[in-house]
Design an enzyme around this catalytic site. Structure first.
Site, PDB file in Angstrom:
ATOM      1  N   HIS A   7     -56.553 -46.795  52.932  1.00 41.55           N
ATOM      2  CA  HIS A   7     -55.613 -46.008  53.726  1.00 41.55           C
ATOM      3  C   HIS A   7     -56.320 -44.782  54.312  1.00 41.55           C
ATOM      4  O   HIS A   7     -57.346 -44.339  53.797  1.00 41.55           O
ATOM      5  CB  HIS A   7     -54.416 -45.593  52.871  1.00 41.55           C
ATOM      6  CG  HIS A   7     -53.510 -46.750  52.544  1.00 41.55           C
ATOM      7  ND1 HIS A   7     -52.428 -46.655  51.722  1.00 41.55           N
ATOM      8  CD2 HIS A   7     -53.554 -48.040  52.975  1.00 41.55           C
ATOM      9  CE1 HIS A   7     -51.823 -47.839  51.651  1.00 41.55           C
ATOM     10  NE2 HIS A   7     -52.498 -48.694  52.394  1.00 41.55           N
ATOM     11  N   CYS A  46     -56.676 -51.705  62.685  1.00 41.47           N
ATOM     12  CA  CYS A  46     -55.595 -52.449  62.036  1.00 41.47           C
ATOM     13  C   CYS A  46     -54.485 -52.669  63.059  1.00 41.47           C
ATOM     14  O   CYS A  46     -54.212 -51.809  63.881  1.00 41.47           O
ATOM     15  CB  CYS A  46     -55.046 -51.665  60.849  1.00 41.47           C
ATOM     16  SG  CYS A  46     -56.240 -51.526  59.506  1.00 41.47           S
ATOM     17  N   TYR A  85     -42.695 -42.883  55.473  1.00 42.77           N
ATOM     18  CA  TYR A  85     -42.941 -44.265  55.077  1.00 42.77           C
ATOM     19  C   TYR A  85     -41.672 -44.767  54.392  1.00 42.77           C
ATOM     20  O   TYR A  85     -40.932 -43.982  53.793  1.00 42.77           O
ATOM     21  CB  TYR A  85     -44.138 -44.262  54.118  1.00 42.77           C
ATOM     22  CG  TYR A  85     -44.602 -45.596  53.591  1.00 42.77           C
ATOM     23  CD1 TYR A  85     -45.032 -46.596  54.466  1.00 42.77           C
ATOM     24  CD2 TYR A  85     -44.650 -45.839  52.219  1.00 42.77           C
ATOM     25  CE1 TYR A  85     -45.479 -47.807  53.977  1.00 42.77           C
ATOM     26  CE2 TYR A  85     -45.098 -47.055  51.726  1.00 42.77           C
ATOM     27  CZ  TYR A  85     -45.504 -48.035  52.609  1.00 42.77           C
ATOM     28  OH  TYR A  85     -45.947 -49.235  52.116  1.00 42.77           O
ATOM     29  N   GLU A 104     -55.729 -41.554  54.387  1.00 41.37           N
ATOM     30  CA  GLU A 104     -55.952 -40.382  53.540  1.00 41.37           C
ATOM     31  C   GLU A 104     -57.012 -40.662  52.477  1.00 41.37           C
ATOM     32  O   GLU A 104     -57.798 -39.787  52.132  1.00 41.37           O
ATOM     33  CB  GLU A 104     -54.642 -39.880  52.917  1.00 41.37           C
ATOM     34  CG  GLU A 104     -53.893 -40.857  52.033  1.00 41.37           C
ATOM     35  CD  GLU A 104     -53.004 -41.842  52.796  1.00 41.37           C
ATOM     36  OE1 GLU A 104     -53.533 -42.548  53.675  1.00 41.37           O
ATOM     37  OE2 GLU A 104     -51.804 -41.913  52.483  1.00 41.37           O
ATOM     38  N   CYS A 113     -61.465 -56.175  60.520  1.00 38.09           N
ATOM     39  CA  CYS A 113     -60.190 -56.838  60.697  1.00 38.09           C
ATOM     40  C   CYS A 113     -59.381 -56.594  59.437  1.00 38.09           C
ATOM     41  O   CYS A 113     -59.826 -56.889  58.333  1.00 38.09           O
ATOM     42  CB  CYS A 113     -60.418 -58.330  60.928  1.00 38.09           C
ATOM     43  SG  CYS A 113     -58.882 -59.220  61.106  1.00 38.09           S
TER      44      CYS A 113
HETATM   45 ZN   LIG Z   1     -51.883 -45.120  50.749  1.00 46.21          ZN
END
Ligand SMILES: [Zn+2]
Length: 142
Positions: A70, A26, A119, A72, A56
């Site tokens: 994601h 990514c 985040y 995790e 991609c």
């Molecule tokens: Zn997430």
């Protein structure tokens, strides 16, 4: 075990998670995750598209495709496909989990989350704390 010694391992695992993030293809954001149980790495993951999809993560407008998993989530799903379980495990992740993933983390039985960077939206962390998951931020990896 004393706190200082624990912290040494926490940093080492977090550094591995960071190394893992570099495997992500990514472009916008690279995140790595490691799941540790009884001092053993039982899973790893980085953000990316599901198996069978092109490597991609961004669409023509440079937005992340909705089906990108994601880090995790990938690590937890890897455990789901094994004979292991996340019950009582610790998740090491380079970026604090989003709210979607924080549900998976809690439900999978992970009891502790150690992350390196926050985040922008901290509702995932807030949820985890509410759910009784121990959360720790370690910014210094030296
Ligand atoms: Zn997430």
């Amino acid at each position: 075990m004393n706190k200082k010694k624990l912290n040494k391992y926490d940093k080492a695992y977090l550094r591995i998670a960071k190394e893992w993030s570099r495997l992500s293809y990514c472009k916008r954001k690279q995140v790595g995750a490691i799941i540790v149980k009884d001092r053993m790495i039982i899973s790893d993951g980085y953000n990316g598209t599901p198996s069978g999809f092109e490597n991609c993560c961004e669409d023509e407008n440079n937005l992340t495709k909705w089906y990108v998993l994601h880090a995790e989530a990938n690590a937890i799903l890897k455990v789901a496909g094994s004979t292991q379980s996340c019950e009582g495990a610790t998740l090491y992740i380079t970026l604090s989990p989003c709210k979607e993933c924080s549900k998976l983390i809690h439900q999978s039985g992970i009891k502790r989350v150690v992350y390196h960077e926050g985040y922008k939206d901290d509702s995932g962390i807030q949820f985890l704390e509410k759910a009784g998951v121990e959360v720790e931020l370690i910014t210094d990896l030296e």
